[in-house]
Design an enzyme around this catalytic site. Structure first.
Site, PDB file in Angstrom:
ATOM      1  N   HIS A 169       8.748 -21.777   7.691  1.00  0.00           N
ATOM      2  CA  HIS A 169       7.854 -21.098   6.749  1.00  0.00           C
ATOM      3  C   HIS A 169       6.619 -20.580   7.474  1.00  0.00           C
ATOM      4  O   HIS A 169       6.286 -21.040   8.560  1.00  0.00           O
ATOM      5  CB  HIS A 169       7.426 -22.047   5.629  1.00  0.00           C
ATOM      6  CG  HIS A 169       6.558 -23.194   6.076  1.00  0.00           C
ATOM      7  ND1 HIS A 169       7.065 -24.297   6.736  1.00  0.00           N
ATOM      8  CD2 HIS A 169       5.226 -23.400   5.978  1.00  0.00           C
ATOM      9  CE1 HIS A 169       6.068 -25.136   7.009  1.00  0.00           C
ATOM     10  NE2 HIS A 169       4.944 -24.617   6.574  1.00  0.00           N
ATOM     11  N   GLN A 171       2.431 -19.089   6.428  1.00  0.00           N
ATOM     12  CA  GLN A 171       1.436 -19.222   5.375  1.00  0.00           C
ATOM     13  C   GLN A 171       0.539 -18.006   5.344  1.00  0.00           C
ATOM     14  O   GLN A 171       0.396 -17.297   6.338  1.00  0.00           O
ATOM     15  CB  GLN A 171       0.575 -20.468   5.604  1.00  0.00           C
ATOM     16  CG  GLN A 171       1.367 -21.749   5.589  1.00  0.00           C
ATOM     17  CD  GLN A 171       0.476 -22.972   5.764  1.00  0.00           C
ATOM     18  OE1 GLN A 171      -0.399 -23.216   4.949  1.00  0.00           O
ATOM     19  NE2 GLN A 171       0.693 -23.711   6.831  1.00  0.00           N
ATOM     20  N   CYS A 199      -9.966   3.051  22.106  1.00  0.00           N
ATOM     21  CA  CYS A 199      -9.635   1.717  21.596  1.00  0.00           C
ATOM     22  C   CYS A 199      -9.340   0.802  22.788  1.00  0.00           C
ATOM     23  O   CYS A 199      -8.545   1.149  23.666  1.00  0.00           O
ATOM     24  CB  CYS A 199      -8.431   1.811  20.667  1.00  0.00           C
ATOM     25  SG  CYS A 199      -7.602   0.236  20.367  1.00  0.00           S
ATOM     26  N   HIS A 296      -7.198  -2.708  16.542  1.00  0.00           N
ATOM     27  CA  HIS A 296      -5.766  -2.462  16.724  1.00  0.00           C
ATOM     28  C   HIS A 296      -5.050  -3.767  16.376  1.00  0.00           C
ATOM     29  O   HIS A 296      -5.222  -4.763  17.073  1.00  0.00           O
ATOM     30  CB  HIS A 296      -5.593  -2.098  18.205  1.00  0.00           C
ATOM     31  CG  HIS A 296      -4.284  -1.534  18.625  1.00  0.00           C
ATOM     32  ND1 HIS A 296      -4.188  -0.316  19.258  1.00  0.00           N
ATOM     33  CD2 HIS A 296      -3.025  -2.027  18.577  1.00  0.00           C
ATOM     34  CE1 HIS A 296      -2.926  -0.084  19.578  1.00  0.00           C
ATOM     35  NE2 HIS A 296      -2.202  -1.108  19.173  1.00  0.00           N
TER      36      HIS A 296
HETATM   37 ZN   LIG Z   1      -5.632   1.101  19.624  1.00  0.00          ZN
END
Ligand SMILES: [Zn+2]
Ligand SMILES: [Zn+2]
Length: 345
Positions: A169, A171, A199, A296
């Site tokens: 599982h 969460q 970026c 990102h």
């Molecule tokens: Zn990026």
């Protein structure tokens, strides 16, 4: 009602669980919960969990889906012991010089398979894809609630990594604040963007794929790599090659390759590290913010191989015994051919 309290020095929020205040001896009892016994996540035990929030039921034979019955691939239920409560308002308050608010949030469990013996690594890539679609659907639903600023999806696999039930599982916790590690990443990425107008994650992907020494795996949409300065041995990230600030905004065709990237990494880690306990988290942009050029989204995979002790807990400064160039090499060279894994060496 749980409470959120802010540390006035570093600005870190913590959840104080007032409902389930633990006495000293409770901490020692807890470690025995995972082993054996009744499993509420198993096929046929659907009535033993809180009523389901969502489920994928492909085998309904055209009939009306019946909630809380078998026939599902992936099932989402509220956590029976939530860290935060869904009802009420935030009621931000000063407490003298301190800041507090009500512990409002959603805490859900994503049951990844009806099969008790399966692991995320052993599921077919198609089933992992269903799990990823479920993550996306839950985020899209919860972000409509304006109280929530952040939705964190994470997985604890194995007792040492914090799992209290062995059935596979993940969460989800929706929070009224942005957690400090994510905030630090966002701030750092923003500063880099202001300075370079690029970026930082896109730059990392570009440089690392050229150099190759820290690359673990690659497919048309994702790159899996060991970060340059990892906190933990074998810490590994999966990043989308095309810039995207939020996980839930990823284009639909990418989920197939993300499922493959996750499966590849987990099989390699199982092989190299002999089925390690691990944590996996999705780091994404805050849910109420529009798409941006500086952050990102990515997945961080952290096997639990060492114990953090006084130095790390006291400083946030990590000692990592395995250089990322070595961990990447081990993982890169590990075969992914057969998911039936024989431990090596
Ligand atoms: Zn990026
Ligand atoms: Zn089970």
């Amino acid at each position: 009602m749980p409470e959120l309290r802010k540390d006035p020095i570093v600005g870190r929020w913590v959840i104080i669980s007032t409902d389930r205040a633990k006495r000293p001896t409770d901490f020692f009892r807890e470690q025995f919960r995972i082993k054996g016994g009744f499993c509420p996540f198993c096929y046929g035990n659907e009535h033993k969990t809180p009523p389901e929030v969502q489920a994928y039921r492909p085998n309904n034979n055209g009939g009306t889906p019946q909630r809380d019955t078998p026939g599902w691939n992936v099932r989402v239920v509220p956590n029976k012991f939530p860290a935060l409560g869904i009802e009420g308002d935030l009621s931000r308050q000063a407490d003298g010089m301190f800041d507090r608010m009500n512990g409002i949030g959603a805490h859900e469990v994503i049951i990844e398979t009806p099969d008790h013996t399966a692991t995320l690594a052993s599921l077919p890539a198609k089933r992992i894809e269903d799990v990823l679609w479920t993550f996306r659907d839950r985020i899209l639903d919860l972000k409509k609630d304006r109280r929530f600023k952040y939705v964190l999806i994470f997985k604890n696999h194995g007792e040492a990594a914090g799992a209290t039930l062995e059935h596979a599982h993940s969460q989800l916790i929706a929070l009224p604040i942005i957690p400090i590690y994510v905030q630090e990443e966002i701030e750092g990425a923003k500063q880099y963007f202001i300075y370079k107008e690029r970026c930082v994650f896109c730059d990392i992907i570009r440089q690392e794929t050229e150099a190759g020494s820290r690359i673990v795996a690659e497919n048309p949409d994702f790159v899996t790599l060991a970060p340059y300065a990892p906190r933990f041995p074998f810490e590994t990230w999966i990043l989308p090659k095309r810039h995207e600030s939020a996980f839930e905004n990823s284009s639909s065709p990418m989920f197939e390759n993300l499922a493959k990237a996750i499966k590849t990494l987990l099989i390699k880690a199982d092989r190299v590290l002999d089925h390690p306990p691990y944590n996996l988290v999705i780091h994404s942009s805050p849910v109420q913010e529009p798409n941006n050029d500086h952050y990102h989204w990515h997945i961080e995979f952290m096997p639990k191989l060492t114990k953090t002790a006084g130095f790390e807990r006291g400083t946030g400064f990590h000692i990592n015994p395995t250089p990322p160039e070595e961990s990447a090499k081990f993982l890169r060279e590990a075969s992914v051919e057969d998911p039936v894994i024989v431990p090596i060496g």
